[in-house]
Motif scaffolding. Structure first.
Motif, short mmCIF file in Angstrom:
data_model
loop_
_atom_site.label_atom_id
_atom_site.label_comp_id
_atom_site.label_asym_id
_atom_site.label_seq_id
_atom_site.Cartn_x
_atom_site.Cartn_y
_atom_site.Cartn_z
N ASP A 58 0.75 -1.80 0.09
CA ASP A 58 -0.16 0.20 -0.05
C ASP A 58 1.60 1.03 -0.32
O ASP A 58 1.68 1.15 0.75
N CYS A 59 0.19 1.98 -1.13
CA CYS A 59 1.69 3.13 -0.95
C CYS A 59 1.58 4.19 -0.13
O CYS A 59 1.99 5.36 1.02
N ALA A 60 0.52 4.56 1.15
CA ALA A 60 0.38 5.05 2.03
C ALA A 60 0.85 4.63 3.38
O ALA A 60 2.15 4.93 3.77
N LEU A 61 1.26 3.14 3.69
CA LEU A 61 2.02 2.45 4.32
C LEU A 61 3.17 2.70 3.64
O LEU A 61 4.35 2.34 4.70
N GLY A 62 3.93 2.93 2.61
CA GLY A 62 4.59 3.12 2.02
C GLY A 62 5.57 4.22 2.02
O GLY A 62 6.78 3.94 2.69
N ALA A 63 4.91 5.24 2.17
CA ALA A 63 4.95 6.50 2.53
C ALA A 63 5.66 6.68 4.07
O ALA A 63 6.62 7.55 4.46
N VAL A 64 4.88 5.25 4.90
CA VAL A 64 5.23 5.90 6.50
C VAL A 64 6.97 4.83 7.08
O VAL A 64 7.27 5.68 6.85
N GLY A 65 6.13 3.65 5.99
CA GLY A 65 8.07 3.29 5.91
C GLY A 65 9.03 4.34 5.75
O GLY A 65 9.61 3.47 5.97
N LEU A 66 8.69 4.85 4.08
CA LEU A 66 9.63 5.72 3.61
C LEU A 66 10.29 6.69 4.44
O LEU A 66 11.26 7.21 5.43
N MET A 67 9.48 7.76 5.22
CA MET A 67 9.92 8.45 6.04
C MET A 67 10.33 7.95 7.73
O MET A 67 10.72 8.31 8.25
N ALA A 173 -5.17 18.54 -5.50
CA ALA A 173 -6.04 17.21 -6.17
C ALA A 173 -5.42 16.10 -5.30
O ALA A 173 -5.03 16.26 -3.82
N THR A 174 -5.98 14.64 -5.79
CA THR A 174 -6.02 13.72 -4.95
C THR A 174 -5.39 12.52 -5.61
O THR A 174 -5.60 12.97 -7.04
N VAL A 175 -4.43 12.31 -5.41
CA VAL A 175 -3.35 11.28 -6.48
C VAL A 175 -3.39 10.20 -6.43
O VAL A 175 -3.43 9.16 -5.32
N TYR A 176 -4.05 9.54 -7.63
CA TYR A 176 -4.11 8.21 -7.63
C TYR A 176 -3.24 7.41 -8.74
O TYR A 176 -2.56 8.32 -8.91
N ALA A 177 -2.95 6.53 -8.44
CA ALA A 177 -1.91 5.93 -9.23
C ALA A 177 -2.35 4.67 -10.36
O ALA A 177 -2.77 3.73 -9.51
N THR A 178 -1.46 4.44 -11.40
CA THR A 178 -1.50 3.20 -11.97
C THR A 178 0.30 2.79 -11.49
O THR A 178 -0.09 1.03 -12.42
N VAL A 179 0.77 3.18 -11.13
CA VAL A 179 2.56 2.78 -11.34
C VAL A 179 3.11 2.30 -9.52
O VAL A 179 2.37 3.33 -9.18
N PRO A 180 3.19 1.65 -9.44
CA PRO A 180 3.50 1.42 -7.71
C PRO A 180 5.08 2.46 -7.35
O PRO A 180 5.36 2.59 -8.30
N TYR A 181 4.67 2.99 -6.26
CA TYR A 181 5.62 4.09 -5.98
C TYR A 181 7.26 3.73 -5.65
O TYR A 181 7.99 4.40 -5.80
N HIS A 182 6.96 2.48 -5.82
CA HIS A 182 9.14 1.77 -5.84
C HIS A 182 9.26 2.00 -7.01
O HIS A 182 10.60 1.17 -7.61
N HIS A 183 8.40 1.61 -8.24
CA HIS A 183 8.56 2.30 -9.60
C HIS A 183 9.66 3.21 -9.73
O HIS A 183 9.58 4.70 -9.04
N LEU A 184 10.39 3.53 -10.67
CA LEU A 184 10.84 5.38 -10.85
C LEU A 184 10.19 6.31 -10.08
O LEU A 184 10.69 6.95 -10.24
N TYR A 185 9.21 6.39 -11.49
CA TYR A 185 8.08 7.52 -11.98
C TYR A 185 7.24 7.31 -10.37
O TYR A 185 6.81 8.31 -9.85
N GLY A 186 6.69 6.22 -10.38
CA GLY A 186 6.05 6.26 -9.30
C GLY A 186 6.76 6.97 -7.89
O GLY A 186 5.28 7.16 -7.13
N LEU A 187 7.74 6.68 -7.86
CA LEU A 187 7.93 7.83 -6.28
C LEU A 187 8.49 8.84 -6.53
O LEU A 187 8.15 9.39 -5.65
#
Length: 213
Positions: A58-67, A173-187
């Motif tokens: 999950d990208c939201a939890l990915g944001a928590v993990g990253l920070m 904006a609210t950000v939706y995505a078709t690319v995961p955050y661990h992708h170069l552009y997704g990050l």
């Protein structure tokens, strides 16, 4: 909402009720996000994590993990895939994940499952953007996967340029995505830029536009 570099996000702060992300329809505000980052950073310091493999789906939890990893003074490793056994391919000393991904067996490696966090986890100071770093990998679809190292300063500069180019035409904006955050552009476009801009992140990744529509 003002643009705040990630290194100063918690030092400068935002309104406590400002939405940061949504997970399964539940909104995470800035206060909850701060608590989660502080709590998980403290746990990562306790287990001595210096190079954390972030496998939260999950990208939201990915944001928590990253920070949390950055505030624990650990290098963040983003794999190009979240398939089982991914932890065996990287030089990590701990694995950070969520409930959606099996973090598997890696003898001798501590596993940290991201938690919502509790009050009293400690203060989050500003980070040194030149010292904090993320390692990510190209997909390898057209050749061997390659490692890309970005400092937090690199990511902040990139996010600022994107925001200067596109921010005024999209905000708010609210950000939706078709690319995961661990992708170069997704990050860049799905995680770092929205966090800096103060735009809510939708945790789920939509594989197809039709599902998002």
């Amino acid at each position: 909402m003002s643009f705040v570099p990630l290194s100063k996000l918690f030092a400068e702060g935002r309104d406590a009720t400002a939405p940061v992300a949504s997970v399964a329809g539940r909104t995470i505000d800035f206060d909850a996000f701060t608590r989660a980052v502080a709590w998980n950073a403290a746990r990562l310091r306790e287990i001595g994590c210096r190079r954390g493999l972030l496998v939260a789906k999950d990208c939201a939890l990915g944001a928590v993990g990253l920070m949390a990893l950055l505030h624990a003074k650990a290098t963040v490793i983003l794999p190009q895939t979240l398939q089982p056994g991914v932890q065996d391919r990287f030089d990590a000393d701990c694995i950070v994940g969520d409930e959606a991904v099996s973090i598997g067996d890696a003898p001798g490696l501590p596993h940290h499952r991201l938690e919502a966090g509790q009050a009293g986890a400690g203060r989050l100071d500003a980070l040194d953007p030149s010292a904090a770093a993320v390692e990510l990998y190209t997909a390898g679809s057209t050749g061997p996967s390659k490692r890309v190292i970005k400092t937090l300063a690199d990511m902040e500069t990139e996010a600022a340029e994107i925001h200067a180019t596109l921010g005024a035409s999209l905000a708010p904006a609210t950000v939706y995505a078709t690319v995961p955050y661990h992708h170069l552009y997704g990050l860049s476009f799905r995680l770092v830029w929205p966090l800096c801009a103060g735009w809510p992140i939708v945790g789920k990744t939509y594989q197809y536009w039709e599902a998002l529509a």
